[in-house]
Design a protein around this motif. Sequence first.
Motif, short mmCIF file in Angstrom:
data_model
loop_
_atom_site.label_atom_id
_atom_site.label_comp_id
_atom_site.label_asym_id
_atom_site.label_seq_id
_atom_site.Cartn_x
_atom_site.Cartn_y
_atom_site.Cartn_z
N GLY A 110 0.80 -1.21 0.00
CA GLY A 110 0.00 0.00 0.00
C GLY A 110 0.84 1.27 0.00
N GLN A 111 2.02 1.24 0.63
CA GLN A 111 2.87 2.41 0.66
C GLN A 111 3.42 2.72 -0.73
N ARG A 112 3.75 1.66 -1.47
CA ARG A 112 4.23 1.86 -2.84
C ARG A 112 3.12 2.47 -3.70
N GLU A 113 1.92 1.93 -3.57
CA GLU A 113 0.80 2.42 -4.37
C GLU A 113 0.46 3.86 -4.00
N ALA A 114 0.54 4.18 -2.71
CA ALA A 114 0.26 5.55 -2.27
C ALA A 114 1.29 6.52 -2.84
N ALA A 115 2.57 6.09 -2.88
CA ALA A 115 3.62 6.95 -3.43
C ALA A 115 3.39 7.20 -4.92
N TYR A 116 3.00 6.15 -5.64
CA TYR A 116 2.71 6.34 -7.06
C TYR A 116 1.50 7.25 -7.25
N ALA A 117 0.52 7.13 -6.35
CA ALA A 117 -0.67 7.97 -6.44
C ALA A 117 -0.35 9.44 -6.23
N LEU A 118 0.72 9.71 -5.49
CA LEU A 118 1.14 11.09 -5.27
C LEU A 118 1.96 11.65 -6.42
N GLY A 119 2.19 10.82 -7.43
CA GLY A 119 2.92 11.29 -8.60
C GLY A 119 4.42 11.04 -8.55
N MET A 120 4.90 10.25 -7.61
CA MET A 120 6.33 9.97 -7.51
C MET A 120 6.74 8.98 -8.59
N ARG A 121 7.96 9.17 -9.11
CA ARG A 121 8.49 8.25 -10.11
C ARG A 121 9.05 7.01 -9.42
N LYS A 122 9.35 5.99 -10.23
CA LYS A 122 9.81 4.72 -9.67
C LYS A 122 11.09 4.90 -8.87
N THR A 123 12.01 5.71 -9.41
CA THR A 123 13.27 5.94 -8.69
C THR A 123 13.02 6.62 -7.36
N GLN A 124 12.12 7.60 -7.34
CA GLN A 124 11.81 8.29 -6.10
C GLN A 124 11.14 7.37 -5.09
N VAL A 125 10.25 6.51 -5.57
CA VAL A 125 9.58 5.57 -4.67
C VAL A 125 10.61 4.64 -4.04
N MET A 126 11.54 4.14 -4.85
CA MET A 126 12.56 3.23 -4.33
C MET A 126 13.49 3.94 -3.34
N THR A 127 13.89 5.17 -3.68
CA THR A 127 14.89 5.89 -2.88
C THR A 127 14.32 6.44 -1.58
N PHE A 128 13.12 7.01 -1.64
CA PHE A 128 12.59 7.74 -0.49
C PHE A 128 11.53 6.98 0.31
N VAL A 129 10.96 5.93 -0.27
CA VAL A 129 9.88 5.22 0.41
C VAL A 129 10.28 3.79 0.79
N LEU A 130 10.69 3.01 -0.21
CA LEU A 130 10.93 1.59 0.03
C LEU A 130 12.28 1.31 0.69
N ALA A 131 13.35 1.87 0.11
CA ALA A 131 14.70 1.55 0.59
C ALA A 131 14.91 1.91 2.07
N PRO A 132 14.52 3.11 2.54
CA PRO A 132 14.75 3.42 3.96
C PRO A 132 14.06 2.45 4.91
N GLN A 133 12.81 2.07 4.59
CA GLN A 133 12.10 1.13 5.46
C GLN A 133 12.72 -0.25 5.42
N ALA A 134 13.14 -0.68 4.22
CA ALA A 134 13.75 -2.00 4.08
C ALA A 134 15.07 -2.08 4.84
N VAL A 135 15.88 -1.03 4.75
CA VAL A 135 17.18 -1.04 5.42
C VAL A 135 17.00 -1.09 6.94
N ARG A 136 16.05 -0.31 7.46
CA ARG A 136 15.80 -0.34 8.90
C ARG A 136 15.38 -1.73 9.37
N ALA A 137 14.53 -2.37 8.58
CA ALA A 137 14.03 -3.69 8.97
C ALA A 137 15.11 -4.76 8.87
N MET A 138 15.99 -4.64 7.86
CA MET A 138 16.97 -5.68 7.60
C MET A 138 18.35 -5.37 8.18
N LEU A 139 18.48 -4.26 8.93
CA LEU A 139 19.80 -3.87 9.43
C LEU A 139 20.47 -4.94 10.29
#
Length: 234
Positions: A110-139
């Motif tokens: 849902g967070q990915r879909e929400a980011a796309y709904a806000l007009g973010m590009r794929k690179t922005q979604v990966m950099t600012f939405v998905l990657a930070p959360q993934a790194v925190r969880a997998m640290l």
Amino acid sequence: MEPFTYQGIQELLLKGLGNTLKAFLYAAVLSLALGAVLATGRLSVHRPVRRLATACVEFFRAMPVLVMIFFIFVALKVQPLPALVAGLTLYNGSVLAEVFRTGINAVDRGQREAAYALGMRKTQVMTFVLAPQAVRAMLPTIISQLVVALKDTSLGYLITYEEFLHAGKLIASNLDYDLPFIPVVMIIAPIYIGLCMLLSWFAAWVARRERRSVKTGAVDVGPPEPGVVLPGRR
């Protein structure tokens, strides 16, 4: 243990320890970078890129680290430090790529879909939405893999890299004991174990901190005001 009180032996051990930490730091940084690149490739929407990244990950994960180090050192005629770092980077980077990919895929869709709904590009979604959360969880998992890289720096001994174990071998060859490696191991082993335990403790501390962050991240809004319709009720 008297020989270890000599300044020359202490300097040799410190030099070996410094070389071990140098190889580890190079390998850790490059492994993280390679893991991020391969994970991005595996998540790509372009099939050729995805297949190439998958082939690299599967190949380097299946290849023994020592074989890669020897191949780079002997066949490619690379100096000991670059050969050791390259072998550690290829293996640990491919493992970390799977860690990153799994972490990114575990983020709520849902967070990915929400980011796309806000007009973010794929690179922005990966950099600012998905990657930070993934790194925190997998640290914690990432740090645990770096512990493996630290221990594997001892393989540099086999290609004459002057790391900590190599320094211990030089000292043992000059000790006038029946079993010269025993006092050397009694000095070197606790230091190796201490370094690995330090990284493991840091991973456990990060995991505990993340669990506390999740628990305290929820905001207590209290009971609803009169007349407020709760979700799912009519």
